[in-house]
Scaffold this motif. Structure first.
Motif, PDB file in Angstrom:
ATOM      1  N   UNK A  25       1.038  -1.461   0.389  1.00  0.00           N
ATOM      2  CA  UNK A  25      -0.043   0.094   0.127  1.00  0.00           C
ATOM      3  C   UNK A  25       0.695   1.094  -0.244  1.00  0.00           C
ATOM      4  N   UNK A  26       0.031   2.484  -0.581  1.00  0.00           N
ATOM      5  CA  UNK A  26       0.902   3.889  -0.348  1.00  0.00           C
ATOM      6  C   UNK A  26      -0.182   4.604   0.852  1.00  0.00           C
ATOM      7  N   UNK A  76      -1.323   8.810   1.922  1.00  0.00           N
ATOM      8  CA  UNK A  76      -0.743  10.226   2.409  1.00  0.00           C
ATOM      9  C   UNK A  76      -1.006  10.529   4.199  1.00  0.00           C
ATOM     10  N   UNK A  88       2.977  14.324   4.202  1.00  0.00           N
ATOM     11  CA  UNK A  88       3.589  12.914   4.260  1.00  0.00           C
ATOM     12  C   UNK A  88       3.491  11.958   3.256  1.00  0.00           C
ATOM     13  N   UNK A  89       4.338  10.784   2.781  1.00  0.00           N
ATOM     14  CA  UNK A  89       4.306   9.661   1.695  1.00  0.00           C
ATOM     15  C   UNK A  89       4.647   8.377   2.208  1.00  0.00           C
ATOM     16  N   UNK A  90       4.295   7.400   2.792  1.00  0.00           N
ATOM     17  CA  UNK A  90       4.663   6.075   3.452  1.00  0.00           C
ATOM     18  C   UNK A  90       4.069   5.183   1.974  1.00  0.00           C
ATOM     19  N   UNK A  91       5.431   4.553   1.294  1.00  0.00           N
ATOM     20  CA  UNK A  91       5.244   3.523   0.621  1.00  0.00           C
ATOM     21  C   UNK A  91       5.504   2.039   1.537  1.00  0.00           C
ATOM     22  N   UNK A  92       4.583   0.749   1.658  1.00  0.00           N
ATOM     23  CA  UNK A  92       4.776   0.279   2.501  1.00  0.00           C
ATOM     24  C   UNK A  92       5.233  -0.908   1.803  1.00  0.00           C
ATOM     25  N   UNK A  93       6.270  -1.110   1.896  1.00  0.00           N
ATOM     26  CA  UNK A  93       7.530  -2.035   0.427  1.00  0.00           C
ATOM     27  C   UNK A  93       6.933  -3.764   1.523  1.00  0.00           C
ATOM     28  N   UNK A  99       2.454  -1.726  -5.103  1.00  0.00           N
ATOM     29  CA  UNK A  99       4.059  -1.942  -4.470  1.00  0.00           C
ATOM     30  C   UNK A  99       4.533  -3.265  -4.248  1.00  0.00           C
ATOM     31  N   UNK A 153       5.979  13.305  -3.495  1.00  0.00           N
ATOM     32  CA  UNK A 153       5.595  14.944  -2.088  1.00  0.00           C
ATOM     33  C   UNK A 153       6.177  15.585  -2.261  1.00  0.00           C
ATOM     34  N   UNK A 179       7.293  17.319   2.246  1.00  0.00           N
ATOM     35  CA  UNK A 179       6.755  16.603   3.495  1.00  0.00           C
ATOM     36  C   UNK A 179       8.195  15.845   3.593  1.00  0.00           C
ATOM     37  N   UNK A 180       7.637  14.614   4.292  1.00  0.00           N
ATOM     38  CA  UNK A 180       8.605  13.018   4.646  1.00  0.00           C
ATOM     39  C   UNK A 180       8.386  11.984   3.744  1.00  0.00           C
ATOM     40  N   UNK A 203       8.666   8.015   3.308  1.00  0.00           N
ATOM     41  CA  UNK A 203       9.213   6.908   3.304  1.00  0.00           C
ATOM     42  C   UNK A 203       8.890   5.714   3.552  1.00  0.00           C
ATOM     43  N   UNK A 204       9.563   5.105   3.205  1.00  0.00           N
ATOM     44  CA  UNK A 204       9.581   3.669   3.075  1.00  0.00           C
ATOM     45  C   UNK A 204       9.736   2.595   3.719  1.00  0.00           C
ATOM     46  N   UNK A 205       8.563   2.245   4.463  1.00  0.00           N
ATOM     47  CA  UNK A 205       8.284   1.086   5.545  1.00  0.00           C
ATOM     48  C   UNK A 205       8.278   0.086   5.213  1.00  0.00           C
TER      49      UNK A 205
END
Lengths: 127, 146
Positions: A6-7, A9, A13-18, B3, B126, B129-130, B132-134
């Motif tokens: 998932x991705x 926002x 901020x944006x987080x990519x869940x790899x 992803x 982005x 902002x921050x 992040x690759x979690x």
């Protein structure tokens, strides 16, 4: 809750869940080569892609067999769904494979029919 | 679009060859790349093959960020060797990227083996902002003993 793949926002901020890299998702053109062992090792995001592909293909019927069997097995084993759809024409062609699925499921799955690959309710077997 | 993450094939081979990676003690980085970089899982071996890295603006630094909190574990129920690390994060970021590459940095691109990559499915942007690759709880990368 976000899942691997998932991705999200949140404001700027944006987080990519790899997902964890495991192995290559077989391409559609290689889908016929997928084996149950491959499927078991697939990660959740790959299962989702596979499911989407299965839905998209509906019945590219003449090339079903192993691909379809593995998709059904995948969905049953990993998603908690209790059924996978097979239309009657396909079922007739897949009788051997259906038996194999039942074996994989230790005979507890019962009939492996349902809502995927549906063409119309009248032509479906089971659920 | 979802992803996805893949190993580079040659990196798997190289673990038994001349350029193995010590996940915990080596410097492991994550870089970001434009969509123009199309990873070749079968031929890309060193960071020099990972083209179209973002330019060093908008909060991005050439070579990417160094991964911290690394550990190497084995999970016996799943037979998985797991390469764990803390998240990769860029603060005050303003950029667009598509691919993230995980690699061992030797300081020289031509000798820095690429290990895996994340395809974000589409360009991700982005602005102030921050980013992040979690990583997945089971690892940035992992291998299964079948």
């Amino acid at each position: 809750m976000a899942r691997p793949g998932d991705i999200e926002r949140h404001g700027p901020d944006l987080t990519v869940y790899a997902p964890a890299a495991i192995r290559q998702l077989p391409s559609v053109k290689n889908a016929m080569d997928i084996t149950p062992a491959d499927v078991i090792q697939m990660q959740e995001v790959e299962l989702r892609v596979l499911r989407e592909e299965l839905e998209k293909q509906k019945m590219a019927a003449s090339t079903i067999t192993r691909f379809c069997v593995c998709c059904m097995y995948t969905i049953l084993l990993h998603t908690g769904d209790d059924c996978v759809a097979v239309d009657r024409e396909l079922y007739n062609r897949l009788s051997g494979a259906q038996i194999q699925i039942a074996a994989w499921q230790d005979d507890e799955a019962g009939a492996v029919y349902g809502r995927y690959l549906e063409q119309s309710p009248d032509t479906n077997i089971g659920g | 679009m979802a992803v996805t993450a893949k190993w580079y094939g040659l990196n798997v081979k190289d673990q038994w060859g001349a350029t193995p990676v010590n996940w915990v003690s080596d410097t492991i980085k994550t870089s970001l790349h434009l969509v123009a970089y199309v990873p070749n899982q079968d031929t890309d071996e060193f960071f020099s093959a990972a083209t179209n890295e973002l330019t060093a603006t908008g909060g991005y630094t050439a070579g990417g960020v160094t991964l911290g909190s690394k550990s190497l574990t084995y999970d016996s129920p799943t037979n998985e060797a797991r390469l764990i690390a803390g998240n990769a994060s860029w603060a005050s970021a303003t950029f667009t990227c598509r691919i993230a590459v995980v690699y061992k940095s030797t300081g020289t691109a031509a000798t820095s083996p690429v290990m895996g990559y994340v395809d974000m499915g589409a360009d991700q942007s982005v602005s102030s902002g921050t980013f992040t690759i979690q990583w997945d709880a089971t690892g940035v990368l992992k291998g299964t003993a079948a």
